[in-house]
Enzyme design. Structure first.
Site, PDB file in Angstrom:
ATOM      1  CB  SER A 222      -0.915   0.038   1.227  1.00  0.00           C
ATOM      2  OG  SER A 222      -1.547   1.319   1.326  1.00  0.00           O
ATOM      3  CE1 TYR A 235      -2.894   0.328   4.353  1.00  0.00           C
ATOM      4  CE2 TYR A 235      -3.628  -1.841   5.064  1.00  0.00           C
ATOM      5  CZ  TYR A 235      -3.354  -0.941   4.055  1.00  0.00           C
ATOM      6  OH  TYR A 235      -3.516  -1.310   2.735  1.00  0.00           O
TER       7      TYR A 235
HETATM    8  N1  LIG Z   1      -8.716  -1.273  -1.211  1.00  0.00           N
HETATM    9  C1  LIG Z   1      -7.739  -0.409  -1.272  1.00  0.00           C
HETATM   10  O1  LIG Z   1      -7.944   0.789  -1.489  1.00  0.00           O
HETATM   11  C2  LIG Z   1      -6.331  -0.873  -1.070  1.00  0.00           C
HETATM   12  C3  LIG Z   1      -5.302   0.038  -1.351  1.00  0.00           C
HETATM   13  C4  LIG Z   1      -3.989  -0.361  -1.134  1.00  0.00           C
HETATM   14  C5  LIG Z   1      -3.715  -1.645  -0.715  1.00  0.00           C
HETATM   15  N2  LIG Z   1      -4.739  -2.507  -0.454  1.00  0.00           N
HETATM   16  C6  LIG Z   1      -4.366  -3.870  -0.057  1.00  0.00           C
HETATM   17  O2  LIG Z   1      -4.975  -4.767  -0.965  1.00  0.00           O
HETATM   18  C7  LIG Z   1      -5.097  -6.052  -0.347  1.00  0.00           C
HETATM   19  C8  LIG Z   1      -6.499  -6.587  -0.561  1.00  0.00           C
HETATM   20  O3  LIG Z   1      -7.379  -5.788   0.224  1.00  0.00           O
HETATM   21  P1  LIG Z   1      -8.808  -5.321  -0.324  1.00  0.00           P
HETATM   22  O4  LIG Z   1      -8.775  -3.869  -0.511  1.00  0.00           O
HETATM   23  O5  LIG Z   1      -9.193  -6.203  -1.450  1.00  0.00           O
HETATM   24  O6  LIG Z   1      -9.710  -5.551   0.953  1.00  0.00           O
HETATM   25  P2  LIG Z   1     -10.600  -6.810   1.364  1.00  0.00           P
HETATM   26  O7  LIG Z   1     -10.845  -6.643   2.821  1.00  0.00           O
HETATM   27  O8  LIG Z   1     -11.731  -6.941   0.425  1.00  0.00           O
HETATM   28  O9  LIG Z   1      -9.642  -8.086   1.124  1.00  0.00           O
HETATM   29  C9  LIG Z   1      -8.721  -8.477   2.094  1.00  0.00           C
HETATM   30  C10 LIG Z   1      -8.697  -9.990   2.084  1.00  0.00           C
HETATM   31  O10 LIG Z   1      -7.765 -10.420   3.060  1.00  0.00           O
HETATM   32  C11 LIG Z   1      -8.378 -11.464   3.806  1.00  0.00           C
HETATM   33  N3  LIG Z   1      -7.803 -11.543   5.150  1.00  0.00           N
HETATM   34  C12 LIG Z   1      -7.943 -10.661   6.159  1.00  0.00           C
HETATM   35  N4  LIG Z   1      -7.303 -11.118   7.253  1.00  0.00           N
HETATM   36  C13 LIG Z   1      -6.761 -12.330   6.919  1.00  0.00           C
HETATM   37  C14 LIG Z   1      -5.996 -13.299   7.601  1.00  0.00           C
HETATM   38  N5  LIG Z   1      -5.685 -13.157   8.892  1.00  0.00           N
HETATM   39  N6  LIG Z   1      -5.602 -14.395   6.937  1.00  0.00           N
HETATM   40  C15 LIG Z   1      -5.939 -14.578   5.645  1.00  0.00           C
HETATM   41  N7  LIG Z   1      -6.662 -13.691   4.922  1.00  0.00           N
HETATM   42  C16 LIG Z   1      -7.068 -12.592   5.575  1.00  0.00           C
HETATM   43  C17 LIG Z   1      -9.855 -11.111   3.848  1.00  0.00           C
HETATM   44  O11 LIG Z   1     -10.650 -12.247   4.125  1.00  0.00           O
HETATM   45  C18 LIG Z   1     -10.053 -10.595   2.432  1.00  0.00           C
HETATM   46  O12 LIG Z   1     -10.313 -11.665   1.581  1.00  0.00           O
HETATM   47  C19 LIG Z   1      -4.762  -5.840   1.131  1.00  0.00           C
HETATM   48  O13 LIG Z   1      -3.444  -6.278   1.381  1.00  0.00           O
HETATM   49  C20 LIG Z   1      -4.846  -4.322   1.295  1.00  0.00           C
HETATM   50  O14 LIG Z   1      -4.027  -3.849   2.339  1.00  0.00           O
HETATM   51  C21 LIG Z   1      -6.030  -2.158  -0.616  1.00  0.00           C
HETATM   52  C1  LIG Z   2      -6.195   1.158   4.084  1.00  0.00           C
HETATM   53  C2  LIG Z   2      -7.117   1.268   2.907  1.00  0.00           C
HETATM   54  C3  LIG Z   2      -6.455   0.875   1.655  1.00  0.00           C
HETATM   55  C4  LIG Z   2      -5.494   1.916   1.130  1.00  0.00           C
HETATM   56  O1  LIG Z   2      -4.272   1.631   1.658  1.00  0.00           O
HETATM   57  C5  LIG Z   2      -5.968   3.361   1.194  1.00  0.00           C
HETATM   58  C6  LIG Z   2      -6.629   3.698   2.513  1.00  0.00           C
HETATM   59  C7  LIG Z   2      -7.297   5.078   2.370  1.00  0.00           C
HETATM   60  C8  LIG Z   2      -6.294   6.130   1.971  1.00  0.00           C
HETATM   61  C9  LIG Z   2      -5.550   5.701   0.752  1.00  0.00           C
HETATM   62  C10 LIG Z   2      -5.456   6.542  -0.305  1.00  0.00           C
HETATM   63  C11 LIG Z   2      -4.607   6.249  -1.418  1.00  0.00           C
HETATM   64  O2  LIG Z   2      -4.610   6.933  -2.440  1.00  0.00           O
HETATM   65  C12 LIG Z   2      -3.668   5.087  -1.309  1.00  0.00           C
HETATM   66  C13 LIG Z   2      -4.323   3.946  -0.554  1.00  0.00           C
HETATM   67  C14 LIG Z   2      -4.894   4.365   0.811  1.00  0.00           C
HETATM   68  C15 LIG Z   2      -3.752   4.455   1.788  1.00  0.00           C
HETATM   69  C16 LIG Z   2      -7.697   2.650   2.764  1.00  0.00           C
HETATM   70  C17 LIG Z   2      -8.544   2.788   4.024  1.00  0.00           C
HETATM   71  C18 LIG Z   2      -9.115   1.359   4.199  1.00  0.00           C
HETATM   72  C19 LIG Z   2      -8.406   0.473   3.169  1.00  0.00           C
HETATM   73  C20 LIG Z   2      -8.175  -0.935   3.653  1.00  0.00           C
HETATM   74  O3  LIG Z   2      -8.499  -1.276   4.758  1.00  0.00           O
HETATM   75  C21 LIG Z   2      -7.584  -1.935   2.726  1.00  0.00           C
HETATM   76  O4  LIG Z   2      -7.574  -3.221   3.333  1.00  0.00           O
END
Ligand SMILES: NC(=O)c1ccc[n+]([C@@H]2O[C@H](COP(=O)([O-])OP(=O)(O)OC[C@H]3O[C@@H](n4cnc5c(N)ncnc54)[C@H](O)[C@@H]3O)[C@@H](O)[C@H]2O)c1
Ligand SMILES: C[C@]12C[C@H](O)[C@H]3[C@@H](CCC4=CC(=O)CC[C@@]43C)[C@@H]1CC[C@@H]2C(=O)CO
Length: 390
Positions: A222, A235
């Protein structure tokens, strides 16, 4: 005559550099020679002539360099490997990116092993229904080493002699959204346990298979691990650690032929933003867990306002997960995958300010990143009121 020879040397140097770069990328199959690429090259020759004739040398060099970089680095067709016979394990497929990429890779013909936190949950059932019978669901909680070992044995059985081509480290969690001081130590530990230790443990467990196949590790980290987003200290710290260890794996595993990429997504509307009841519950639990003194200094209204702010972020988050899925697919199949994949609105600006602006500028930018209207802790309200009354 001297000016002419200088500009010839300058343009010649740019040509020499980018021709060498192009040959190097072509020789290691990073790009493929296609009619489109030949057209782009002819357009660059035309651009160079126009710059040479009509523009000052410095401006012409800048434009020519930018055009060459854009063609070679961005739009040039890159060589992709065939899907046939490739098996990939993806973590965190209950929802969000994991579910989307599991579906995409299955539809492309990959042998997908999708791990889920809850194999009886709606996300797992939906995925099984959407995908072919090649897809194998395995329940894995990354904080449980036994789950990881069981997944390794089941995967070895599932892929038989085919080998494991890729590991997509997608699972991750943001336990709490709030000030670093208000985040409980259990919030920090919860993020580290899943995002860092859990991801590291499953990576180490599957590395022998990946070294045999000279395969891929694709990790979704992230930007919060690279830049100091407010309210995401727990986080972000876990993602910073994850990014660091994956970067170390990248160069240490190069001799084994394993390629490591990191995906840095922007803000997308996935699980956390779609599961508001979880955040309401987490908010109540957090208020009940905060030390009384902290709650006095910050005030319940401040904590609640930050929660409301988080939910507003979800309203701005992108619902189209395809750009992230495409980056993961590219990292698995490109002959020369990128070290970093950035995908999200305005991410380039966040990184530009975070990496290149002085701290007094970037601190101000990140401090106000989420806070449009001023939200301040209760104790500071009182101080401001006393100052006004004096
Ligand atoms: N959504 C965003 O804006 C965003 C941005 C940057 C990074 N991310 C990263 O993308 C990845 C996917 O997240 P997402 O946004 O799809 O959210 P999400 O919550 O939909 O998916 C997260 C997944 O991780 C699984 N998970 C949580 N805890 C777990 C554990 N202890 N063991 C195994 N699996 C577990 C959940 O069941 C889910 O399937 C994450 O690593 C998140 O940090 C998301
Ligand atoms: C941290 C999250 C994913 C991601 O990382 C986000 C953050 C919100 C702020 C943000 C803005 C960005 O432009 C880069 C990603 C990011 C920093 C999101 C809040 C909840 C979400 C999650 O919980 C993903 O599991």
């Amino acid at each position: 005559m001297e000016a002419f020879s200088f500009s010839c040397w300058a343009y010649g140097s740019v040509w020499f550099f980018f021709i060498c770069l192009g040959l190097q990328r072509f020789s290691n199959s990073a790009i493929v020679l296609t009619p489109a690429l030949l057209v782009y090259c002819m357009l660059i020759v035309l651009l160079e002539w126009l710059c040479h004739v009509y523009l000052p040398t410095a401006l012409g060099i800048f434009l020519l360099s930018g055009a060459c970089w854009y063609v070679l680095g961005v739009i040039s067709p890159r060589k992709m490997l065939p899907v046939s016979g490739k098996a990939v394990l993806i973590t965190g497929c209950d929802s969000g990116f994991g579910q989307a990429v599991a579906y995409k890779l299955d539809s492309m013909g990959f042998q997908v092993v999708a791990t889920v936190l809850n194999i009886d949950g709606p996300g797992a059932k939906e995925l099984q229904q959407m995908c072919s019978n090649r897809l194998k669901l395995i329940q894995v909680d990354l904080t449980k080493p036994k789950d990881i070992q069981k997944a390794l044995e089941l995967t070895k059985t599932q892929i038989a002699g085919r080998g494991l081509w890729g590991l997509v480290n997608n699972a991750g969690i943001c336990v709490h959204f709030g000030d670093a001081e208000l985040s409980l130590m259990s919030n920090y530990r919860g993020c580290m346990e899943v995002n860092f230790f859990g991801t590291l443990e499953i990576t180490k467990a599957f590395l022998p298979l990946l070294r045999c196949s000279k395969g891929r590790i694709v990790t979704i980290s992230s930007p919060a691990g690279d830049q100091p987003f407010p309210f995401l200290a727990a986080y972000g710290s876990s993602k910073a650690a994850l990014t660091r260890v994956m970067d170390t794996f990248r160069f240490e595993l190069e001799c084994w032929g394993v390629k490591v990429s990191i995906i840095q997504p922007g803000c997308y509307k996935t699980g956390p933003f779609n599961d508001l009841s979880r955040w309401e519950h987490q908010h109540e639990h957090h208020l009940a867990s905060l030390p009384e003194e902290l709650l006095q200094d910050y005030g319940e209204e401040y904590v609640s306002e930050i929660k409301r702010l988080f939910l507003k972020i979800g309203d701005m988050a992108s619902e189209d997960l395809a750009p992230v899925v495409e980056c993961i697919t590219d990292a698995l199949l490109a002959a020369e995958p990128k070290v970093r994949y950035f995908t999200g609105k305005g991410l380039w600006l966040i990184y530009f300010i975070g990496n290149h602006m002085p701290f007094f500028v970037s601190d101000r930018f990140f401090r106000g990143f989420f806070l449009n209207n001023k939200v301040i802790p209760r104790a500071l309200h009182k101080q401001q009121k006393e100052v006004v009354e004096e």
